[in-house]
Design a protein around this motif. Structure first.
Motif, PDB file in Angstrom:
ATOM      1  N   UNK A 169    -103.720  37.892 -52.411  1.00  0.00           N
ATOM      2  CA  UNK A 169    -104.317  39.093 -51.870  1.00  0.00           C
ATOM      3  C   UNK A 169    -105.293  38.765 -50.765  1.00  0.00           C
ATOM      4  N   UNK A 170    -105.542  39.780 -49.935  1.00  0.00           N
ATOM      5  CA  UNK A 170    -106.410  39.544 -48.782  1.00  0.00           C
ATOM      6  C   UNK A 170    -107.878  39.547 -49.168  1.00  0.00           C
ATOM      7  N   UNK A 171    -108.324  40.542 -49.966  1.00  0.00           N
ATOM      8  CA  UNK A 171    -109.706  40.553 -50.432  1.00  0.00           C
ATOM      9  C   UNK A 171    -110.719  40.693 -49.319  1.00  0.00           C
ATOM     10  N   UNK A 172    -111.955  40.529 -49.681  1.00  0.00           N
ATOM     11  CA  UNK A 172    -113.070  40.608 -48.748  1.00  0.00           C
ATOM     12  C   UNK A 172    -113.108  39.352 -47.883  1.00  0.00           C
ATOM     13  N   UNK A 173    -113.832  39.429 -46.744  1.00  0.00           N
ATOM     14  CA  UNK A 173    -113.931  38.239 -45.881  1.00  0.00           C
ATOM     15  C   UNK A 173    -114.450  37.003 -46.614  1.00  0.00           C
ATOM     16  N   UNK A 174    -115.427  37.179 -47.511  1.00  0.00           N
ATOM     17  CA  UNK A 174    -115.952  36.042 -48.272  1.00  0.00           C
ATOM     18  C   UNK A 174    -114.904  35.441 -49.189  1.00  0.00           C
ATOM     19  N   UNK A 175    -114.090  36.282 -49.777  1.00  0.00           N
ATOM     20  CA  UNK A 175    -113.012  35.804 -50.645  1.00  0.00           C
ATOM     21  C   UNK A 175    -111.966  35.046 -49.841  1.00  0.00           C
ATOM     22  N   UNK A 176    -111.651  35.556 -48.659  1.00  0.00           N
ATOM     23  CA  UNK A 176    -110.677  34.869 -47.798  1.00  0.00           C
ATOM     24  C   UNK A 176    -111.207  33.502 -47.365  1.00  0.00           C
ATOM     25  N   UNK A 177    -112.487  33.448 -47.033  1.00  0.00           N
ATOM     26  CA  UNK A 177    -113.098  32.173 -46.633  1.00  0.00           C
ATOM     27  C   UNK A 177    -113.088  31.194 -47.801  1.00  0.00           C
ATOM     28  N   UNK A 178    -113.428  31.679 -49.000  1.00  0.00           N
ATOM     29  CA  UNK A 178    -113.437  30.813 -50.182  1.00  0.00           C
ATOM     30  C   UNK A 178    -112.032  30.291 -50.469  1.00  0.00           C
ATOM     31  N   UNK A 179    -111.037  31.148 -50.325  1.00  0.00           N
ATOM     32  CA  UNK A 179    -109.648  30.735 -50.558  1.00  0.00           C
ATOM     33  C   UNK A 179    -109.226  29.670 -49.546  1.00  0.00           C
ATOM     34  N   UNK A 180    -109.567  29.885 -48.277  1.00  0.00           N
ATOM     35  CA  UNK A 180    -109.203  28.921 -47.234  1.00  0.00           C
ATOM     36  C   UNK A 180    -109.870  27.564 -47.486  1.00  0.00           C
ATOM     37  N   UNK A 181    -111.136  27.584 -47.880  1.00  0.00           N
ATOM     38  CA  UNK A 181    -111.842  26.337 -48.180  1.00  0.00           C
ATOM     39  C   UNK A 181    -111.198  25.651 -49.376  1.00  0.00           C
ATOM     40  N   UNK A 182    -110.923  26.412 -50.432  1.00  0.00           N
ATOM     41  CA  UNK A 182    -110.310  25.830 -51.630  1.00  0.00           C
ATOM     42  C   UNK A 182    -108.966  25.184 -51.287  1.00  0.00           C
ATOM     43  N   UNK A 183    -108.172  25.834 -50.483  1.00  0.00           N
ATOM     44  CA  UNK A 183    -106.868  25.264 -50.113  1.00  0.00           C
ATOM     45  C   UNK A 183    -107.029  23.963 -49.326  1.00  0.00           C
ATOM     46  N   UNK A 184    -108.017  23.912 -48.420  1.00  0.00           N
ATOM     47  CA  UNK A 184    -108.253  22.676 -47.657  1.00  0.00           C
ATOM     48  C   UNK A 184    -108.731  21.548 -48.568  1.00  0.00           C
ATOM     49  N   UNK A 190    -111.603   8.722 -47.042  1.00  0.00           N
ATOM     50  CA  UNK A 190    -113.046   8.944 -47.145  1.00  0.00           C
ATOM     51  C   UNK A 190    -113.524   9.966 -46.118  1.00  0.00           C
ATOM     52  N   UNK A 191    -113.038   9.850 -44.895  1.00  0.00           N
ATOM     53  CA  UNK A 191    -113.430  10.801 -43.848  1.00  0.00           C
ATOM     54  C   UNK A 191    -113.005  12.219 -44.209  1.00  0.00           C
ATOM     55  N   UNK A 192    -111.778  12.368 -44.707  1.00  0.00           N
ATOM     56  CA  UNK A 192    -111.266  13.687 -45.070  1.00  0.00           C
ATOM     57  C   UNK A 192    -112.076  14.290 -46.222  1.00  0.00           C
ATOM     58  N   UNK A 193    -112.390  13.492 -47.218  1.00  0.00           N
ATOM     59  CA  UNK A 193    -113.172  13.986 -48.353  1.00  0.00           C
ATOM     60  C   UNK A 193    -114.598  14.333 -47.937  1.00  0.00           C
ATOM     61  N   UNK A 194    -115.167  13.525 -47.054  1.00  0.00           N
ATOM     62  CA  UNK A 194    -116.509  13.827 -46.535  1.00  0.00           C
ATOM     63  C   UNK A 194    -116.462  15.099 -45.689  1.00  0.00           C
ATOM     64  N   UNK A 195    -115.464  15.215 -44.843  1.00  0.00           N
ATOM     65  CA  UNK A 195    -115.300  16.383 -43.975  1.00  0.00           C
ATOM     66  C   UNK A 195    -115.201  17.667 -44.804  1.00  0.00           C
ATOM     67  N   UNK A 196    -114.616  17.568 -45.981  1.00  0.00           N
ATOM     68  CA  UNK A 196    -114.446  18.728 -46.853  1.00  0.00           C
ATOM     69  C   UNK A 196    -115.607  18.936 -47.824  1.00  0.00           C
TER      70      UNK A 196
END
Length: 120
Positions: A3-18, A61-67
């Motif tokens: 689902x699309x949800x609120x902007x904060x939910x979309x941001x949280x989903x995008x971060x979680x996926x990364x 290490x760089x990827x994990x730090x970046x995230x």
């Protein structure tokens, strides 16, 4: 996480996926588990993780730090010294992954009967 949800939910989903993408690589979770014991130096990580190249360890290490799941501490000394440690988010992420492992142990018998887990 649908689902699309609120902007904060979309941001949280995008971060979680990364973050999930970074951790679910061949080496991501292994690196996190090694660092979980406390600050760890690059060479110690390389020795502890059988089969990982220096380049792949550096990239991981760089990827994990970046995230945001680990931090890099550069001591700025004449002999280069860098330590890595889990962030609070990284510690909680690892606990969540361990919880998923517990879930799979709890449901192992029924999961083994699923088509994806049956021997060919």
């Amino acid at each position: 996480m649908s689902g699309s949800g609120e902007p904060g939910e979309r941001a949280a989903r995008a971060i979680a996926l990364r973050v999930f993408a970074a951790v679910s690589t061949k080496w991501g979770l292994r690196v996190l588990e090694e660092i979980a014991g406390g600050r760890t130096r690059f060479r110690e990580l390389h020795r502890a993780i059988d089969g990982i190249s220096f380049r792949m360890l550096t990239l991981t290490l760089r990827e994990l730090e970046h995230n945001g799941v680990l931090t890099r501490y550069d001591h700025h000394t004449a002999n280069p010294r860098v330590d890595y440690a889990l962030t609070e988010a990284g510690t909680q992420l690892l606990a969540t992954v361990h919880g998923l492992c517990g879930w799979s142990r709890t449901h192992l018998d029924s999961l083994l009967t699923a088509p994806a887990h049956r021997p060919e």
